[in-house]
Design an enzyme around this catalytic site. Sequence first.
Site, PDB file in Angstrom:
ATOM      1  CG  ASP A 192     100.722  75.700  39.872  1.00  0.00           C
ATOM      2  OD1 ASP A 192     100.204  76.431  40.705  1.00  0.00           O
ATOM      3  OD2 ASP A 192     100.531  74.354  39.855  1.00  0.00           O
ATOM      4  CG  HIS A 205      96.791  75.799  40.552  1.00  0.00           C
ATOM      5  ND1 HIS A 205      97.983  75.132  41.567  1.00  0.00           N
ATOM      6  CD2 HIS A 205      95.711  74.859  40.906  1.00  0.00           C
ATOM      7  CE1 HIS A 205      97.146  74.370  42.319  1.00  0.00           C
ATOM      8  NE2 HIS A 205      96.031  74.311  41.815  1.00  0.00           N
ATOM      9  CD  GLU A 238      94.414  71.247  44.172  1.00  0.00           C
ATOM     10  OE1 GLU A 238      94.628  70.304  44.838  1.00  0.00           O
ATOM     11  OE2 GLU A 238      95.137  72.392  43.622  1.00  0.00           O
TER      12      GLU A 238
END
Length: 627
Positions: free
Chosen positions: A268, A322, A393
């Site tokens: 991440d 990410h 995201e």
Amino acid sequence: MADSRDVKNQILFSLLFTASLLHSALSDFPFLSPYSWSCVNETCVKNLKGWNEEDAYSLSTCKLTCGQHGVLWPKPTRLTQISNQTVHFNLSRLSLEEAMAPTQEVKDLLQKAFDIFKGNVAKGVPEPDERFFRKIFDSDEEKQQVFVKIRVSNTGKATTLRLNTNEAYVLNVKTNETNSLTNVTIDASTFFGARHALETLSQLIEYDAAKGSLQIVSQVAVVDKPAFRYRGILLDTASNFISVRAIERTLDAMAANKLNTLHWHITDTASFPLYLKSLPDMSYFGSYSQRQIYNTSDVSHVVEYARVRGIRVVPEFSAPGHVGNGWQWTEKKGLGKMAVCVKQEPWSTYCTEPPCGQLNIANNNTYGILTQIYEEMADIFAPLDLFHFGGQEVNLNCWNTTEEIVSHLTERGLNQSVDSFLDLWSEFQSNVYNMFPADNQTGKVQGILWNSQLTSAEKADKYLDPRKYIIQASGSVKDQRVIGDLLKKGYHVILSNSDAWFLNCGFGSWVTKGQHPCGSYKGWQAVYDNSPHDVASNETGSYQKKLLLGGEAVLWSQQVDDASLDAKLWPRGAALAERLWTNPKHNWEPAEIRFIHQRQRLFQRGVMADRIQPEWCHQNEKLCYLR
């Protein structure tokens, strides 16, 4: 011969002497419970009994035999017949008498699974008490033997789990009291079904405190198969490092609940703890410390540890969002900036959580590095039939404020509209999918993506081929129209709705005061009652059994590490397991007694599962309620 007898006499004397010391030290402590239990209307009812009734019906005996399903978890889906009698035996008399399989590799897996099963049974036996020494000479339990025979069909050569793997099994237990023999037979089409049968068998065995020995239900018939093909847990080891030992405990608990997929979110923005031989700088710059790294041997161990427990490991490499730490070295090596918006402030403008970071998809060198990452991940996680490409995201404002990416759009004659950025993103996704290497055993690996702007009803057809991608839906059930649209368009879907199956919710925000952004705590009842079929039916008028693969509970680890992992995952993960294995028509209430016992079982096996109720409720069934 004389010497041999002397040795035996010395051993016998030592045992008796030790027993007398224990008896003397504990003479004021009553070993036998003053209570017994009886099964009344499928409920174990606690009763006061005479002090010296050694043969009383114990709580464990009642739990095993009371009700249609005893304390089996998850509940079998086809047939369950359990007698109301048990027979007692010693662990040394439990053996694998025969393992019939089409290949030696399958036989070896069966032996390993049996050893795990027997180890789980042994964990139920407490430390020896004074009666232990008496039991050495108990002829009945010494005579009783439990023979297990496993038969895997000639077509069941599979040793790795795939979406089309048959996990069904048939289990029979028959006891002949005249010759003190209990025969257990397991029939399955694959190793994975046989392994599940061994888990069920372990739940038909309990330690009997009243007798001081193990017991097994004397007569049993179970026919069982899962309702869903994909039954998963997401474990995030990038927000906070999770040790291999803690991952092993997670896999042990998953196996105890017949969950079959560990979704390993291993990288991440915050960290890149995966060591890659071809790119050692990734973990050198990206790990929290040199002791918080997963080496190749660690990954291989986890994959094999999972396989023998009937579990596949699906790795996720998050991209293009990410991404951040671990990519700092590329500019110094003359490759340009590959991660943009890293630690950009104010972070809320450029990402959903700190630290920010996304791939620079305008830098062609990015693809060369990704090729190396994918090739090595495909190798160390092999064999793979599924790979998670992330896609979660992505913040378009990050790219829109990055000069290199804006210039790249201009050079291609594109403006800075949302559609232009989505076109660029979809092109990236198509490229990385084609870059991912085929597996030697499974062929072309199918991709998984989180739902995103690319998967919206208006865009999915344009950007993503349903033959290549499975969509993991993480919105709330209030947004279930998105799930319905995907199913109607022919996409395979994995349900992970945040309002029921995000297990990290409810512990307060980690960036400010107040509630966590994903809302309140999800109790086991909410987890249990969340039905994928109901979600699909409400939106499409059909259960969509071919397209709806199953579900996955998610544990993001921003507020989790080794110390809290077990309690946040379990026993709520067990509630998910019965929903996905059994898919019961009823709500959580009829499952409560078995669920509470399953928590006890997990704790007994070394999983620090959270408490659900006081012990009193476990001993006094159906008396802890609110009408």
